[in-house]
Design an enzyme around this catalytic site. Structure first.
Site, PDB file in Angstrom:
ATOM      1  N   CYS A 169       0.808  -1.218   0.000  1.00 47.77           N
ATOM      2  CA  CYS A 169       0.000   0.000   0.000  1.00 47.77           C
ATOM      3  C   CYS A 169       0.843   1.271   0.000  1.00 47.77           C
ATOM      4  O   CYS A 169       0.299   2.382  -0.040  1.00 47.77           O
ATOM      5  CB  CYS A 169      -0.940  -0.017   1.190  1.00 47.77           C
ATOM      6  SG  CYS A 169      -1.837  -1.584   1.289  1.00 47.77           S
ATOM      7  N   HIS A 309      -2.890   7.792   5.951  1.00 42.10           N
ATOM      8  CA  HIS A 309      -3.056   6.459   5.366  1.00 42.10           C
ATOM      9  C   HIS A 309      -4.272   5.764   5.975  1.00 42.10           C
ATOM     10  O   HIS A 309      -4.906   4.944   5.305  1.00 42.10           O
ATOM     11  CB  HIS A 309      -1.801   5.619   5.615  1.00 42.10           C
ATOM     12  CG  HIS A 309      -1.855   4.263   4.985  1.00 42.10           C
ATOM     13  ND1 HIS A 309      -1.831   4.087   3.616  1.00 42.10           N
ATOM     14  CD2 HIS A 309      -1.962   3.020   5.526  1.00 42.10           C
ATOM     15  CE1 HIS A 309      -1.907   2.791   3.339  1.00 42.10           C
ATOM     16  NE2 HIS A 309      -1.991   2.123   4.483  1.00 42.10           N
ATOM     17  N   GLU A 320      -0.624   5.317  13.306  1.00 47.97           N
ATOM     18  CA  GLU A 320      -0.356   6.524  12.530  1.00 47.97           C
ATOM     19  C   GLU A 320      -0.522   7.781  13.386  1.00 47.97           C
ATOM     20  O   GLU A 320       0.280   8.718  13.294  1.00 47.97           O
ATOM     21  CB  GLU A 320      -1.273   6.581  11.315  1.00 47.97           C
ATOM     22  CG  GLU A 320      -0.966   7.749  10.402  1.00 47.97           C
ATOM     23  CD  GLU A 320      -1.691   7.666   9.075  1.00 47.97           C
ATOM     24  OE1 GLU A 320      -1.372   8.488   8.192  1.00 47.97           O
ATOM     25  OE2 GLU A 320      -2.575   6.792   8.909  1.00 47.97           O
ATOM     26  N   LYS A 341     -10.171   7.343   2.708  1.00 46.64           N
ATOM     27  CA  LYS A 341     -10.484   5.949   2.386  1.00 46.64           C
ATOM     28  C   LYS A 341     -11.917   5.568   2.750  1.00 46.64           C
ATOM     29  O   LYS A 341     -12.422   4.552   2.272  1.00 46.64           O
ATOM     30  CB  LYS A 341      -9.485   5.010   3.073  1.00 46.64           C
ATOM     31  CG  LYS A 341      -8.092   5.065   2.445  1.00 46.64           C
ATOM     32  CD  LYS A 341      -7.161   4.054   3.069  1.00 46.64           C
ATOM     33  CE  LYS A 341      -5.814   4.010   2.353  1.00 46.64           C
ATOM     34  NZ  LYS A 341      -4.983   5.203   2.616  1.00 46.64           N
ATOM     35  N   HIS A 346      -9.949   1.311   0.217  1.00 46.58           N
ATOM     36  CA  HIS A 346      -8.479   1.240   0.232  1.00 46.58           C
ATOM     37  C   HIS A 346      -8.014   0.668  -1.099  1.00 46.58           C
ATOM     38  O   HIS A 346      -8.177  -0.518  -1.373  1.00 46.58           O
ATOM     39  CB  HIS A 346      -8.018   0.369   1.401  1.00 46.58           C
ATOM     40  CG  HIS A 346      -6.532   0.354   1.587  1.00 46.58           C
ATOM     41  ND1 HIS A 346      -5.669   1.097   0.807  1.00 46.58           N
ATOM     42  CD2 HIS A 346      -5.746  -0.314   2.483  1.00 46.58           C
ATOM     43  CE1 HIS A 346      -4.425   0.877   1.201  1.00 46.58           C
ATOM     44  NE2 HIS A 346      -4.456   0.032   2.215  1.00 46.58           N
ATOM     45  N   PHE A 405       2.101  -3.442   3.919  1.00 43.84           N
ATOM     46  CA  PHE A 405       2.552  -4.737   4.433  1.00 43.84           C
ATOM     47  C   PHE A 405       4.034  -4.894   4.096  1.00 43.84           C
ATOM     48  O   PHE A 405       4.486  -4.505   3.021  1.00 43.84           O
ATOM     49  CB  PHE A 405       1.776  -5.881   3.773  1.00 43.84           C
ATOM     50  CG  PHE A 405       0.362  -6.054   4.256  1.00 43.84           C
ATOM     51  CD1 PHE A 405      -0.134  -5.354   5.343  1.00 43.84           C
ATOM     52  CD2 PHE A 405      -0.484  -6.960   3.620  1.00 43.84           C
ATOM     53  CE1 PHE A 405      -1.441  -5.542   5.786  1.00 43.84           C
ATOM     54  CE2 PHE A 405      -1.791  -7.155   4.045  1.00 43.84           C
ATOM     55  CZ  PHE A 405      -2.266  -6.447   5.135  1.00 43.84           C
TER      56      PHE A 405
END
Length: 419
Positions: A169, A309, A320, A341, A346, A405
């Site tokens: 991502c 994010h 975050e 998002k 996403h 990830f």
């Protein structure tokens, strides 16, 4: 080309996208400001029996205007359709006349987190049902994730630097940041940069659901993705692509280009913590933000807006928040911090690209876009997360966070263009 790195400035002159909320930047932005949501029940295949039955699909999409022939459309995967179309839209928006350009100095960094999952699933079924002799000779070039970058360059004869970033991502932000660095060091005058993703297929939906990563609020698709909200229960998959045209400033000025903003910083670090879980204290993200600020040559308190994010996962959003508090201290509460998002889903490898476009539009409009579905803020989050309604405010400097990830952290910083 070849002037000093520190003297070369990089601006954004074109925006192109494919998303559940529109296939151009203006339509996307209008929908974001209106608080609209692109998430619904999956229509692309029979979703009965799946734990998660919702996604932000791109529906009624026709890629053919961006391709030289219908045959080329048939020979490419859906993720390439999205990427090539977004690149074509960015090219149109930029006003670049490729017939007058040195195509050796124009490059493409168009990444993908996963690549051709449609083709992988379809051709595996052919193998099992019809045997190895019936597998398509186009299978490999259709599924490999660099093909969107390669085909867009091929269709437009762009012979400059070209590769595909792949960092889950964080993919798009890495593409944008590396494109910025490529222009800064004099290896290109113009770069097309971003990401593309098309994973709303049975295998993709099953795999993410098996990780317990996705929302199961199937009865309320529009309310399912809820970043920073106390009742969030996982992310909702989106699909699409986003491409930005990055251009060396003198090159842009010489042709009278419209300038959306200037890219001034890029941060790239790794958590080295866990296969999928972010550093719980946000230290890797914080290091990336500090790196970006150092590149930009600005203090933390210069940042006005953060496109977070925040994916709507219970752990990720708060990691975050902790990263932002680490870097910005007291100033964190003065920044508008929104996650879009909730509206787009996403988009995985395309997320940082679509959110960079939203940042460009936020600077242009001087409006912080809302975090929709933020009804009951997580008590652990004390930031201004722009709940549900846009906020008109001064935005000179934006920061776009992306985390993937594998522990990847990629930060892009931009500011309102000053002549």
């Amino acid at each position: 080309m070849g002037s000093n790195w520190s003297e070369r400035r990089v601006v954004v002159t074109g925006l192109g996208c494919v998303s559940s909320l529109g296939t151009d930047a203006d339509t996307l932005w209008k929908n974001i400001l209106a608080g609209n949501c692109g998430i619904g029940r999956v229509a692309g295949f029979d979703i009965t029996g799946y734990e998660c039955q919702i996604a932000a699909e791109v529906r009624d999409f026709d890629p053919t205007p961006a391709f030289p022939t219908a045959k080329e459309v048939r020979r490419t995967d859906r993720f390439t359709h999205f990427g090539v179309y977004a690149g074509w839209g960015a090219l149109k928006d930029s006003g670049l006349d490729l017939g007058k350009e040195n195509l050796d100095e124009i490059g493409v960094f168009l990444g993908s987190g996963i690549g051709g999952l449609y083709t992988t699933e379809e051709q595996h079924k052919v193998l099992l049902e019809k045997g190895p002799g019936r597998v398509s000779p186009f299978m490999i070039p259709m599924l490999i994730l660099n093909m969107s970058s390669g085909m867009f360059a091929l269709y437009h004869r762009l012979r400059g630097p070209n590769f595909a970033t792949c960092s889950a991502c964080a993919t798009s932000n890495h593409a944008i940041g590396e494109a910025w660095a490529t222009i800064k060091r004099g290896d290109a005058s113009v770069m097309f940069a971003g990401g593309t993703e098309a994973t709303i297929v049975p295998l993709g939906m099953s795999g993410f659901a098996a990780m317990r990563a996705m929302s199961t609020r199937n009865a309320e698709p529009k309310r399912s993705s809820r970043p920073f909200d106390r009742d969030r229960d996982g992310f909702v998959m989106g699909e699409g692509a986003a491409v930005l045209v990055l251009e060396e400033l003198d090159h842009a000025l010489a042709r009278g280009a419209k300038i959306y903003c200037e890219i001034i910083g890029y941060g790239n670090t790794c958590d080295a913590n866990h296969m999928t879980s972010p550093d719980p204290e946000g230290s890797g993200a914080a290091r990336a933000i500090r790196m970006g600020l150092r590149h930009a040559g600005i203090a933390a308190d210069a940042v006005d807006y953060v496109n977070a994010h925040a994916t709507s996962t219970p752990a990720g959003d708060m990691c975050e928040v902790r990263a932002l508090e680490r870097v910005f201290g007291d100033h964190a509460k003065k920044i508008a911090v929104s996650s879009t998002k909730g509206a787009t889903g996403h988009m995985l490898g395309a997320a940082g690209g679509i959110e960079s476009i939203i940042c460009c539009k936020a600077v242009e409009a001087q409006v912080a876009p809302p975090t929709i579905n933020l009804e009951n803020p997580d008590p652990a989050c004390t930031l201004n997360c722009v709940p549900n309604i846009p906020q008109e405010r001064r935005i000179d400097v934006f920061l776009n966070d992306s985390f993937g990830f594998g522990g990847h952290n990629a930060i892009v910083i931009g500011r309102r263009f000053r002549g």
